[in-house]
Design a protein around this motif. Structure first.
Motif, PDB file in Angstrom:
ATOM      1  N   VAL A  17       0.795  -1.235   0.044  1.00 52.18           N
ATOM      2  CA  VAL A  17       0.026   0.077   0.107  1.00 52.18           C
ATOM      3  C   VAL A  17       1.035   1.214   0.002  1.00 52.18           C
ATOM      4  N   ARG A  18       0.379   2.258  -0.505  1.00 50.98           N
ATOM      5  CA  ARG A  18       1.139   3.458  -0.656  1.00 50.98           C
ATOM      6  C   ARG A  18       0.968   4.472   0.338  1.00 50.98           C
ATOM      7  N   ILE A  19       1.947   5.335   0.789  1.00 50.34           N
ATOM      8  CA  ILE A  19       1.478   6.256   2.010  1.00 50.34           C
ATOM      9  C   ILE A  19       0.513   7.121   1.591  1.00 50.34           C
ATOM     10  N   GLY A  20      -0.516   7.302   2.319  1.00 49.52           N
ATOM     11  CA  GLY A  20      -1.667   8.046   2.086  1.00 49.52           C
ATOM     12  C   GLY A  20      -2.954   7.352   1.400  1.00 49.52           C
ATOM     13  N   GLN A  21      -2.602   6.038   0.971  1.00 52.08           N
ATOM     14  CA  GLN A  21      -3.671   5.372   0.328  1.00 52.08           C
ATOM     15  C   GLN A  21      -3.919   4.248   1.284  1.00 52.08           C
ATOM     16  N   ASP A  22      -5.428   3.737   0.872  1.00 50.11           N
ATOM     17  CA  ASP A  22      -6.113   2.697   1.621  1.00 50.11           C
ATOM     18  C   ASP A  22      -6.036   1.181   0.685  1.00 50.11           C
ATOM     19  N   LEU A  23      -6.056   0.371   1.443  1.00 49.16           N
ATOM     20  CA  LEU A  23      -5.922  -0.911   0.988  1.00 49.16           C
ATOM     21  C   LEU A  23      -6.998  -1.739   1.774  1.00 49.16           C
ATOM     22  N   VAL A  24      -7.835  -2.400   1.145  1.00 46.75           N
ATOM     23  CA  VAL A  24      -9.010  -3.338   1.567  1.00 46.75           C
ATOM     24  C   VAL A  24      -8.904  -4.545   1.522  1.00 46.75           C
ATOM     25  N   LEU A  54       1.068   1.919  10.018  1.00 53.15           N
ATOM     26  CA  LEU A  54      -0.310   1.602   9.160  1.00 53.15           C
ATOM     27  C   LEU A  54      -1.462   1.582  10.193  1.00 53.15           C
ATOM     28  N   GLY A  55      -2.436   2.438   9.332  1.00 53.72           N
ATOM     29  CA  GLY A  55      -3.662   2.875  10.095  1.00 53.72           C
ATOM     30  C   GLY A  55      -4.652   1.682   9.825  1.00 53.72           C
ATOM     31  N   LEU A  56      -5.763   1.372  10.822  1.00 50.72           N
ATOM     32  CA  LEU A  56      -6.230   0.093  10.828  1.00 50.72           C
ATOM     33  C   LEU A  56      -7.789   0.655  10.901  1.00 50.72           C
ATOM     34  N   ASN A  57      -8.773   0.072  10.183  1.00 52.60           N
ATOM     35  CA  ASN A  57     -10.196   0.415  10.544  1.00 52.60           C
ATOM     36  C   ASN A  57     -10.917  -0.940   9.992  1.00 52.60           C
ATOM     37  N   PRO A  58     -11.079  -1.613  11.084  1.00 56.59           N
ATOM     38  CA  PRO A  58     -11.777  -3.083  10.881  1.00 56.59           C
ATOM     39  C   PRO A  58     -13.463  -2.868  10.714  1.00 56.59           C
ATOM     40  N   GLN A  59     -14.006  -3.513   9.512  1.00 57.44           N
ATOM     41  CA  GLN A  59     -15.359  -3.362   9.282  1.00 57.44           C
ATOM     42  C   GLN A  59     -16.211  -4.819   9.427  1.00 57.44           C
ATOM     43  N   GLN A  60     -17.331  -4.970   9.283  1.00 65.30           N
ATOM     44  CA  GLN A  60     -18.010  -5.890   9.342  1.00 65.30           C
ATOM     45  C   GLN A  60     -17.538  -7.010   8.443  1.00 65.30           C
TER      46      GLN A  60
END
Length: 103
Positions: A17-24, A54-60
């Motif tokens: 993943v690139r800096i500033g980009q999101d990966l799902v 690495l930021g983290l955002n867990p979803q369902q």
């Protein structure tokens, strides 16, 4: 009592993943009675090896990570309820997952 025993990912890693980009990423979580959980956060706590990189955002149904700082990190899941112990007490198969943050 069934517990989480394995995690697979729709897209096999490792990931970049690139800096500033999101990966799902889309994990599939399985219990010891071979049932797939519909909510990947219901029985698991997700974390990264360095939350400043690495930021983290867990979803369902998915886990979103954001590249913050260069380097190679890991995405890990552990059981929320550590009071249920299976013999042998093996770690969850399929994690950690390697994610490299690039510029």
């Amino acid at each position: 009592f069934p517990v989480v025993t394995a995690i697979t990912f729709e897209e096999p890693g490792p990931y970049t993943v690139r800096i500033g980009q999101d990966l799902v990423v889309h994990p599939h979580v399985f219990t010891s009675d071979a049932r797939e959980l519909e909510d990947v956060t219901s029985d698991l706590l997700w974390s990264t090896s360095d939350s400043t990189a690495l930021g983290l955002n867990p979803q369902q149904k998915s886990i979103s990570v954001r590249g913050v700082k260069l380097g190679t990190q890991t995405l890990t899941a552990v059981r929320k309820d550590q009071t249920i112990i299976r013999i042998p007490n093996t770690p969850i198969a399929g994690v950690p997952l390697t994610i490299t943050v690039v510029s």
